[in-house]
Motif scaffolding. Structure first.
Motif: not given
Length: 83
Positions: A28-32
Motif C-alpha cells: 500500500a505504501r508503494i502504491a501510494a
C-alpha cells in the motif's frame, strides 16, 4: 443456526499472519508513492524495529513482495521497488 444476543458470533475470516499484514502495508505504501519505482526500501533492521517483529517475519514479507513482482532484491545492496 440462530444467534442470540448472548452467543459470540464466529468469524468466517481466517486470521492473517503478521508477515501478510506487513507485506500488504508495504504494498500500500508503494502504491501510494511513498516508495516510488527504483527506490530502496528501508533496511531489514529498520523494518524489524518499525513493525516490532523478528527477522524471519520481515524476510517472509519481502518474499511475498518479490513473488508479486513489486520488488527486486540485490544481494548485499538492498530491496528496491520494481520499475
Amino acid at each position: 443456526m440462530v444467534y442470540s444476543c448472548c452467543q459470540p458470533r464466529r468469524s468466517t475470516v481466517p486470521p492473517r499472519y503478521r508477515y501478510e499484514q506487513i507485506a500488504d502495508d508495504l504494498a500500500a505504501r508503494i502504491a501510494a508513492g511513498e516508495f516510488p519505482p527504483g527506490s530502496k526500501l528501508p533496511s531489514r533492521r529498520e523494518l524489524i524495529e518499525h513493525y516490532g517483529v523478528t527477522e524471519p517475519v520481515i524476510d517472509r514479507a519481502m518474499q511475498v513482495l518479490r513473488i508479486k513482482q513489486m520488488t527486486e532484491t540485490l544481494p548485499g545492496v538492498g530491496v528496491f521497488v520494481a520499475e
